[in-house]
Write a protein that holds these residues in place. Structure first.
Motif, PDB file in Angstrom:
ATOM      1  N   ASP A 162     -46.336 -45.796  29.385  1.00 24.82           N
ATOM      2  CA  ASP A 162     -46.449 -46.017  30.820  1.00 24.82           C
ATOM      3  C   ASP A 162     -47.554 -47.037  31.085  1.00 24.82           C
ATOM      4  N   GLN A 165     -38.681 -53.916  42.402  1.00 23.87           N
ATOM      5  CA  GLN A 165     -37.618 -52.976  42.758  1.00 23.87           C
ATOM      6  C   GLN A 165     -36.355 -53.674  43.283  1.00 23.87           C
ATOM      7  N   THR A 215     -38.664 -45.873  38.183  1.00 22.93           N
ATOM      8  CA  THR A 215     -40.077 -46.087  37.851  1.00 22.93           C
ATOM      9  C   THR A 215     -40.640 -47.425  38.305  1.00 22.93           C
ATOM     10  N   ALA A 216     -39.787 -48.349  38.723  1.00 18.97           N
ATOM     11  CA  ALA A 216     -40.253 -49.694  39.064  1.00 18.97           C
ATOM     12  C   ALA A 216     -41.117 -49.681  40.317  1.00 18.97           C
ATOM     13  N   ASP A 217     -42.153 -50.507  40.296  1.00 24.31           N
ATOM     14  CA  ASP A 217     -42.980 -50.610  41.499  1.00 24.31           C
ATOM     15  C   ASP A 217     -42.320 -51.584  42.477  1.00 24.31           C
ATOM     16  N   GLY A 218     -42.876 -51.672  43.654  1.00 26.52           N
ATOM     17  CA  GLY A 218     -42.286 -52.470  44.726  1.00 26.52           C
ATOM     18  C   GLY A 218     -42.112 -53.940  44.406  1.00 26.52           C
ATOM     19  N   SER A 219     -42.909 -54.468  43.476  1.00 29.19           N
ATOM     20  CA  SER A 219     -42.831 -55.896  43.174  1.00 29.19           C
ATOM     21  C   SER A 219     -41.535 -56.293  42.470  1.00 29.19           C
ATOM     22  N   PRO A 265     -48.368 -51.054  33.131  1.00 26.92           N
ATOM     23  CA  PRO A 265     -47.859 -51.876  34.235  1.00 26.92           C
ATOM     24  C   PRO A 265     -46.723 -52.820  33.825  1.00 26.92           C
ATOM     25  N   THR A 266     -46.706 -53.237  32.562  1.00 27.71           N
ATOM     26  CA  THR A 266     -45.666 -54.174  32.123  1.00 27.71           C
ATOM     27  C   THR A 266     -44.445 -53.487  31.514  1.00 27.71           C
ATOM     28  N   PRO A 322     -41.934 -51.601  32.647  1.00 24.50           N
ATOM     29  CA  PRO A 322     -40.623 -51.800  33.269  1.00 24.50           C
ATOM     30  C   PRO A 322     -40.051 -53.197  33.011  1.00 24.50           C
TER      31      PRO A 322
END
Length: 134
Positions: free
Chosen positions: A65, A29, A23-27, A67-68, A70
């Motif tokens: 769910d 990962q 589930t992590a975004d690219g920032s 943005p913070t 993860p």
């Protein structure tokens, strides 16, 4: 025989970072991949120091769910590892096990501090496992 708390925490960390990887975004990962590999290696090394330990039940519930979410889960994982390795250090008498516990506690504390820089005001305990100062 019960699973040593440090080993159980590493099992849970591997599980939790596996969830985060999905589930992590690219920032974050790359950091999640790095920590997943580090916790796998630490778990495998702990299994060698505590042979014949039964598997530990593990799991983390995914939060809302946001943005913070993860990063908050990563903070929880590292905080749990800090607490477990601190407790394991207190019950380990053998020098090789004590050194391993100290190294694991240090690694988790450093990563915990890194994750917390991403969310100002994130949950914080000066040393996880100790009650807050009054």
């Amino acid at each position: 025989m019960t699973t040593p708390v440090g080993l159980a925490a590493e099992d849970a960390a591997v599980y939790g970072y596996g969830l985060l990887l999905a589930t992590a975004d690219g920032s974050i990962q790359a950091a999640v991949r790095r920590e997943l590999a580090a916790h796998r290696a630490r778990r495998d090394a702990a299994e060698e120091l505590w042979p014949d330990s039964p598997p530990a039940p593990v799991g983390y519930l995914a939060g809302p769910d946001t943005p913070t979410a993860p990063v908050l889960l990563a903070i929880r994982i590292e905080s749990d590892c800090c607490e477990a390795w601190r407790a394991q250090l207190g019950t380990s008498a053998e020098p090789d096990r004590r050194l391993f516990c100290l190294d694991a506690l240090t690694a988790a504390a450093v990563q915990l501090a890194r994750w917390r820089t991403l969310i100002p005001g994130a949950p914080f305990e000066a040393l996880p496992g100790f009650p807050p100062a009054t």
